[in-house]
Each structure stands twice: as C-alpha cells, then as structure tokens.
Design a protein around this motif. Sequence first.
Motif, PDB file in Angstrom:
ATOM      1  N   VAL A  28       0.863  -1.180   0.000  1.00 11.67           N
ATOM      2  CA  VAL A  28       0.000   0.000   0.000  1.00 11.67           C
ATOM      3  C   VAL A  28       0.895   1.224   0.000  1.00 11.67           C
ATOM      4  CG1 VAL A  28      -1.804   1.267   1.218  1.00 11.67           C
ATOM      5  CG2 VAL A  28      -1.795  -1.234   1.267  1.00 11.67           C
ATOM      6  N   THR A  29       0.710   2.104  -0.960  1.00  7.45           N
ATOM      7  CA  THR A  29       1.535   3.294  -1.090  1.00  7.45           C
ATOM      8  C   THR A  29       0.831   4.515  -0.498  1.00  7.45           C
ATOM      9  OG1 THR A  29       0.667   3.706  -3.307  1.00  7.45           O
ATOM     10  CG2 THR A  29       2.680   2.401  -3.151  1.00  7.45           C
ATOM     11  N   ALA A  30       1.547   5.625  -0.407  1.00  5.75           N
ATOM     12  CA  ALA A  30       1.006   6.848   0.187  1.00  5.75           C
ATOM     13  C   ALA A  30      -0.256   7.285  -0.538  1.00  5.75           C
ATOM     14  CB  ALA A  30       2.057   7.954   0.120  1.00  5.75           C
ATOM     15  N   GLY A  31      -1.311   7.535   0.221  1.00  9.51           N
ATOM     16  CA  GLY A  31      -2.569   8.008  -0.337  1.00  9.51           C
ATOM     17  C   GLY A  31      -3.466   6.932  -0.910  1.00  9.51           C
ATOM     18  N   GLN A  32      -2.974   5.706  -1.011  1.00 14.28           N
ATOM     19  CA  GLN A  32      -3.761   4.622  -1.596  1.00 14.28           C
ATOM     20  C   GLN A  32      -4.787   4.106  -0.595  1.00 14.28           C
ATOM     21  OE1 GLN A  32      -1.368   1.290  -2.811  1.00 14.28           O
ATOM     22  NE2 GLN A  32      -2.875   0.552  -4.281  1.00 14.28           N
ATOM     23  N   LYS A  33      -5.960   3.721  -1.096  1.00  9.16           N
ATOM     24  CA  LYS A  33      -7.027   3.226  -0.236  1.00  9.16           C
ATOM     25  C   LYS A  33      -7.432   1.829  -0.706  1.00  9.16           C
ATOM     26  CE  LYS A  33      -8.448   7.899   0.806  1.00  9.16           C
ATOM     27  NZ  LYS A  33      -7.171   8.429   0.250  1.00  9.16           N
ATOM     28  N   VAL A  34      -7.216   0.845   0.162  1.00  9.54           N
ATOM     29  CA  VAL A  34      -7.404  -0.556  -0.194  1.00  9.54           C
ATOM     30  C   VAL A  34      -8.398  -1.203   0.758  1.00  9.54           C
ATOM     31  CG1 VAL A  34      -6.275  -2.799  -0.456  1.00  9.54           C
ATOM     32  CG2 VAL A  34      -5.062  -0.702  -1.113  1.00  9.54           C
ATOM     33  N   GLY A  35      -9.391  -1.879   0.201  1.00 11.77           N
ATOM     34  CA  GLY A  35     -10.330  -2.644   1.009  1.00 11.77           C
ATOM     35  C   GLY A  35      -9.874  -4.085   1.125  1.00 11.77           C
ATOM     36  N   VAL A  36     -10.186  -4.720   2.241  1.00 15.84           N
ATOM     37  CA  VAL A  36      -9.872  -6.137   2.446  1.00 15.84           C
ATOM     38  C   VAL A  36     -11.191  -6.873   2.669  1.00 15.84           C
ATOM     39  CG1 VAL A  36      -8.640  -7.853   3.814  1.00 15.84           C
ATOM     40  CG2 VAL A  36      -7.618  -5.602   3.418  1.00 15.84           C
ATOM     41  N   LEU A  37     -11.496  -7.807   1.779  1.00 15.88           N
ATOM     42  CA  LEU A  37     -12.751  -8.546   1.818  1.00 15.88           C
ATOM     43  C   LEU A  37     -12.503  -9.966   2.296  1.00 15.88           C
ATOM     44  CD1 LEU A  37     -13.989  -7.569  -1.771  1.00 15.88           C
ATOM     45  CD2 LEU A  37     -14.141  -6.204   0.320  1.00 15.88           C
ATOM     46  N   GLY A  38     -13.532 -10.568   2.875  1.00 14.40           N
ATOM     47  CA  GLY A  38     -13.418 -11.945   3.324  1.00 14.40           C
ATOM     48  C   GLY A  38     -14.528 -12.285   4.296  1.00 14.40           C
ATOM     49  N   ARG A  39     -14.795 -13.580   4.430  1.00 17.75           N
ATOM     50  CA  ARG A  39     -15.829 -14.025   5.353  1.00 17.75           C
ATOM     51  C   ARG A  39     -15.386 -13.815   6.793  1.00 17.75           C
ATOM     52  NH1 ARG A  39     -17.683 -19.968   4.344  1.00 17.75           N
ATOM     53  NH2 ARG A  39     -19.365 -19.244   5.711  1.00 17.75           N
ATOM     54  N   ASN A  40     -16.344 -13.898   7.730  1.00 18.62           N
ATOM     55  CA  ASN A  40     -16.009 -13.868   9.149  1.00 18.62           C
ATOM     56  C   ASN A  40     -15.052 -15.015   9.454  1.00 18.62           C
ATOM     57  OD1 ASN A  40     -17.645 -11.678   9.748  1.00 18.62           O
ATOM     58  ND2 ASN A  40     -19.425 -12.935  10.216  1.00 18.62           N
ATOM     59  N   GLY A  41     -13.989 -14.704  10.187  1.00 19.25           N
ATOM     60  CA  GLY A  41     -13.021 -15.729  10.554  1.00 19.25           C
ATOM     61  C   GLY A  41     -11.931 -15.962   9.530  1.00 19.25           C
ATOM     62  N   ALA A  42     -11.978 -15.228   8.410  1.00 22.87           N
ATOM     63  CA  ALA A  42     -10.971 -15.431   7.363  1.00 22.87           C
ATOM     64  C   ALA A  42      -9.604 -14.891   7.772  1.00 22.87           C
ATOM     65  CB  ALA A  42     -11.421 -14.774   6.059  1.00 22.87           C
ATOM     66  N   GLY A  43      -9.587 -13.919   8.701  1.00 22.69           N
ATOM     67  CA  GLY A  43      -8.321 -13.354   9.161  1.00 22.69           C
ATOM     68  C   GLY A  43      -8.120 -11.894   8.811  1.00 22.69           C
ATOM     69  N   LYS A  44      -9.190 -11.205   8.397  1.00 20.87           N
ATOM     70  CA  LYS A  44      -9.069  -9.802   7.996  1.00 20.87           C
ATOM     71  C   LYS A  44      -8.574  -8.926   9.146  1.00 20.87           C
ATOM     72  CE  LYS A  44     -13.387  -9.345   6.886  1.00 20.87           C
ATOM     73  NZ  LYS A  44     -13.812 -10.663   7.435  1.00 20.87           N
ATOM     74  N   SER A  45      -9.194  -9.061  10.316  1.00 15.36           N
ATOM     75  CA  SER A  45      -8.787  -8.255  11.463  1.00 15.36           C
ATOM     76  C   SER A  45      -7.388  -8.629  11.933  1.00 15.36           C
ATOM     77  CB  SER A  45      -9.790  -8.418  12.613  1.00 15.36           C
ATOM     78  OG  SER A  45     -11.049  -7.872  12.260  1.00 15.36           O
ATOM     79  N   THR A  46      -7.005  -9.888  11.736  1.00 18.30           N
ATOM     80  CA  THR A  46      -5.649 -10.307  12.094  1.00 18.30           C
ATOM     81  C   THR A  46      -4.625  -9.576  11.233  1.00 18.30           C
ATOM     82  OG1 THR A  46      -6.433 -12.493  12.759  1.00 18.30           O
ATOM     83  CG2 THR A  46      -4.085 -12.282  12.288  1.00 18.30           C
ATOM     84  N   ILE A  47      -4.907  -9.446   9.936  1.00 18.84           N
ATOM     85  CA  ILE A  47      -4.012  -8.694   9.054  1.00 18.84           C
ATOM     86  C   ILE A  47      -3.897  -7.248   9.512  1.00 18.84           C
ATOM     87  CG2 ILE A  47      -3.872  -7.674   6.735  1.00 18.84           C
ATOM     88  CD1 ILE A  47      -4.562 -10.332   5.564  1.00 18.84           C
ATOM     89  N   ILE A  48      -5.014  -6.656   9.891  1.00 22.37           N
ATOM     90  CA  ILE A  48      -5.002  -5.274  10.376  1.00 22.37           C
ATOM     91  C   ILE A  48      -4.112  -5.158  11.620  1.00 22.37           C
ATOM     92  CG2 ILE A  48      -6.415  -3.494  11.490  1.00 22.37           C
ATOM     93  CD1 ILE A  48      -6.858  -3.413   8.568  1.00 22.37           C
ATOM     94  N   ARG A  49      -4.228  -6.113  12.538  1.00 24.86           N
ATOM     95  CA  ARG A  49      -3.416  -6.066  13.755  1.00 24.86           C
ATOM     96  C   ARG A  49      -1.930  -6.253  13.448  1.00 24.86           C
ATOM     97  NH1 ARG A  49      -7.805  -9.116  15.743  1.00 24.86           N
ATOM     98  NH2 ARG A  49      -6.596 -11.050  15.654  1.00 24.86           N
ATOM     99  N   LEU A  50      -1.619  -7.102  12.483  1.00 32.75           N
ATOM    100  CA  LEU A  50      -0.219  -7.293  12.101  1.00 32.75           C
ATOM    101  C   LEU A  50       0.358  -6.015  11.492  1.00 32.75           C
ATOM    102  CD1 LEU A  50      -0.235 -10.862  10.473  1.00 32.75           C
ATOM    103  CD2 LEU A  50       0.492 -10.231  12.766  1.00 32.75           C
TER     104      LEU A  50
END
Length: 217
Positions: A28-50
Amino acid sequence: MIKLTNVSKTYETRTGPVTIFSDVNLSVTAGQKVGVLGRNGAGKSTIIRLISGAEMPTSGRVERRMSVSWPLAFGGAFQGALTGLDNLRFISRVYGANAEDKVGFVEDFSELGTYFREPVRTYSSGMRARLAFAISMVVEFDCFLIDEIVAVGDARFTEKCRHELFEKRGDRAMIIVSHDREFIRQHCEQAAVLTGGHLHQFASVEEAYQFYGEHQQ
C-alpha cells in the motif's frame, strides 16, 4: 509504503496449531485506499493487527515506511487504571505529539462528559471506541487502519467520524475492512480478497467483488 512479504500467522490452540493465512503479500503506497474482503473468521482483522504492530507475524516481514494508526475503534491498548485524559497524554507522548493542545478536541469529539476524567476500566465498549477514534484523530498518521469503523456509535456520531476521517484526511492511505459493500466502493480504489488462507489483490474493487462472489465457501 506498507509492505507485507510472505506473511503467515499461526495460533496455538488446545487441539494444535491453526494457520489463519500463509504467504500473504500486500503493498500500500502513500494516499492509496485498499479494502480487504473476506468471510467472518478469514483473518481480515488479524491482518489489520499485524500491520498496526499489535501482533507479530509467525513468519514473513511487515515493513512500515510511513506512520500507521492502530485499528480505529479498537481500545485494547488503553491502560484501564488511567483516565481517558491520562491515556491521551500517554499515547501522545508515545507518538511524539503535544497532548495539551488536543485535550479540548478529544473531550468534545468523544462526548464522554465527566467520564473523560474517570478510569477507562469504567467505560463501556462504545465509550472506549469513541475515545480511541478521537485520540487517533490527534495523531497525524500517514495511513489509517479501519476495521468496521462504521459500527461505532449512533448515526450522528458515525457521520461525525466520517467527516473527520474521510473528508479532512482524504489524502491519507487507508486499509479498510468492512462487510458493507457500498462503504468499500465509496472509499476504496482497490481491494484484496482473503479466502482459503491466501490474499488475492486486485486492481479494482469490482474485480475483487467478482472474485469474492465466485470463491465464497
């Protein structure tokens, strides 16, 4: 830039190790806006925490070449014995910001009233979320991590958050996790899909949603 290279995350459980995802690559570069999609439990929030540094990867590398917020609406880093005001001062000191000229903004924005000067352990989850969001707005991060921030507070407070984040700080990079398709479409230029323990990044949000629809298990 934020760059994840071959990142994997495994948790130890009573029944043995469980791998949430493996060999994740994302930039992700400066100013870029990226969404992360996935089912519950897929690990989306884990990626955010990492990405935030709240957790470490089991393997791989997370590089942060710009300042990154904690996950918005996440109040887990607060010291419960300290007041909201003292937490503001402590966090500002950690990030090298001047807290004293930010007190009025945080007190007014969080709408905590007298609780702003009470221990955070007495707060409800919603109060902690409002404090976390308000404090995150006084530190000028290059990239904001957003994990279902639309769920914070009532409609009026949500609109206030939207204006403060997406209008006043519209030039910042953002990584957004949300189940609200229109929210992702409105705020993101690109998206990635986390499924089956792997992350697939796409050049457009619509491509990501098409892939997501085809690969839901």
